[in-house]
Design an enzyme around this catalytic site. Structure first.
Site, PDB file in Angstrom:
ATOM      1  NE  ARG A  46       6.918 -48.425 -19.593  1.00 32.16           N
ATOM      2  CZ  ARG A  46       6.637 -48.571 -20.881  1.00 32.16           C
ATOM      3  NH1 ARG A  46       7.375 -49.304 -21.635  1.00 32.16           N
ATOM      4  NH2 ARG A  46       5.592 -47.961 -21.423  1.00 32.16           N
ATOM      5  CB  THR A  47       3.211 -49.079 -13.464  1.00 27.81           C
ATOM      6  OG1 THR A  47       3.986 -47.981 -13.917  1.00 27.81           O
ATOM      7  CG2 THR A  47       3.035 -48.994 -11.965  1.00 27.81           C
ATOM      8  CE  LYS A  66     -22.117 -54.013 -12.558  1.00 28.65           C
ATOM      9  NZ  LYS A  66     -22.288 -55.174 -11.651  1.00 28.65           N
ATOM     10  NE  ARG A 118      -0.538 -45.734 -13.605  1.00 22.84           N
ATOM     11  CZ  ARG A 118       0.458 -45.872 -14.487  1.00 22.84           C
ATOM     12  NH1 ARG A 118       0.199 -46.022 -15.766  1.00 22.84           N
ATOM     13  NH2 ARG A 118       1.712 -45.859 -14.078  1.00 22.84           N
ATOM     14  CG  HIS A 151       4.224 -43.081 -11.084  1.00 22.68           C
ATOM     15  ND1 HIS A 151       4.257 -44.289 -10.435  1.00 22.68           N
ATOM     16  CD2 HIS A 151       4.188 -43.371 -12.417  1.00 22.68           C
ATOM     17  CE1 HIS A 151       4.244 -45.266 -11.337  1.00 22.68           C
ATOM     18  NE2 HIS A 151       4.209 -44.733 -12.539  1.00 22.68           N
TER      19      HIS A 151
END
Ligand code: NCD
Length: 307
Positions: A54-55, A83, A104, A132
């Site tokens: 969703r986000t 890396k 995120r 959030h």
């Protein structure tokens, strides 16, 4: 007002700034043509170091609907983080390619760090078990639209209150409104962290109670905010298995609740809401996800300074 600003924590925007975002969201929801093409030529970089449906997709859909473009990754294995590149270096470079970054990341504090190295605004789409804030915008606008306002609201948070970042952010944001009461419903192992109860709620004199029994308190609530047990944050899988089905909201339990209860869930749902509840008019979690896209359109347009 919000032009050029980052959004890292739930209190970064004032209550008045939030009201403006809620108004814009209502305009966008009611008029499919509103703000379309307003972000033409702007580029959103979506950096997802952790899974998301969703986000990420609502941010991408929001920018595309505003006429802007999107680049980024949904899988850290495909970025130079694999890396060994530092987050600071990644952000320095990506901010030279884009106009706004949505990130995120599993590390608490990573969004704040990113904002210090970025030359463009950074939006925190979840930093570990910490915060959030754009889910909070979604939650607030859903309550506002379904209920009108936040005053005299009794909200119950149920499930994994220890690792659930959406709970930390929403409880913090709601503590700025008057006469809000909170009920925290969790097993003893997954209680709301003290930094929320002592610092945030204490500072704002918010009345709250803690319990491990949903059936005892459900009839007192105006909003029930269900959450998933956050498997990925457990160090011990057996502990997760023991706790994962602590609460299951069923049609039978809903019979005890008020007619005007609003049931929210940030999603994804695992077992904590039985699918039979989906048809109950009080279940608002899919509507909530839809609002998530509208408010992210309002947010991006505001940060880009086109509204
Ligand atoms: C939440 C999250 O990522 O914290 N999901 C979301 O963004 N809608 C909740 C969760 O994953 O349980």
């Amino acid at each position: 007002m919000l032009q050029g600003r980052s959004l890292i924590g739930p209190d970064d925007f004032s209550v008045a700034e939030l009201d403006r975002l809620f108004e814009l969201t209502a305009c966008i929801k009611d008029d499919a043509g509103y703000l379309r093409q307003s972000c033409r030529g702007k580029l959103l970089a979506a950096l997802f170091f952790e899974p998301s449906t969703r986000t990420r997709l609502s941010f991408e859909a929001a920018m595309l609907r505003l006429g802007g473009g999107v680049c980024g990754f949904a899988e850290p294995g495909s970025s130079s983080a694999s890396k060994g590149e530092s987050l600071a270096d990644t952000i320095r470079v990506v901010s030279s390619y884009s106009d706004v970054i949505v990130m995120r990341n599993p590390k608490e504090g990573s969004a704040l760090l990113a904002s210090r190295y970025s030359s463009v605004p950074v939006i925190n789409a979840g930093d570990g078990g910490h915060h959030h804030p754009t889910q909070t915008l979604t939650d607030l606008v859903t309550i506002k639209h379904l209920r009108g306002d936040f005053s005299r609201l009794t909200i119950g948070f149920c499930g994994d209150l220890k690792f659930g970042r959406t709970v930390h952010s929403l409880a913090s944001a709601l503590s700025r409104y008057v006469n809000v009461k909170m009920v925290f419903i969790s097993p003893g192992e997954l209680k709301i962290p003290e930094y929320i109860t002592q610092t945030v709620l204490g500072k704002n004199n918010i009345e709250y109670t803690e319990t491990d029994r949903l059936e005892k308190v459900i009839s007192d609530l105006d909003v029930l905010y269900m959450t998933r047990v956050q498997r990925e944050r457990f160090l011990n899988e057996e502990e997760y298995i023991r706790l994962k089905d602590s609460y299951i909201l069923t049609a039978k339990l809903m019979k005890r609740a008020r007619d005007k209860l609003i049931v929210l869930h940030p999603l994804p749902r695992v077992n904590e809401i039985s699918v039979e509840v989906d048809n109950d008019p009080r279940a608002a979690y899919f509507k909530q996800a839809e609002y998530g896209m509208y408010i992210r359109m309002a947010l991006l347009a505001s940060i880009m300074g086109v509204v």
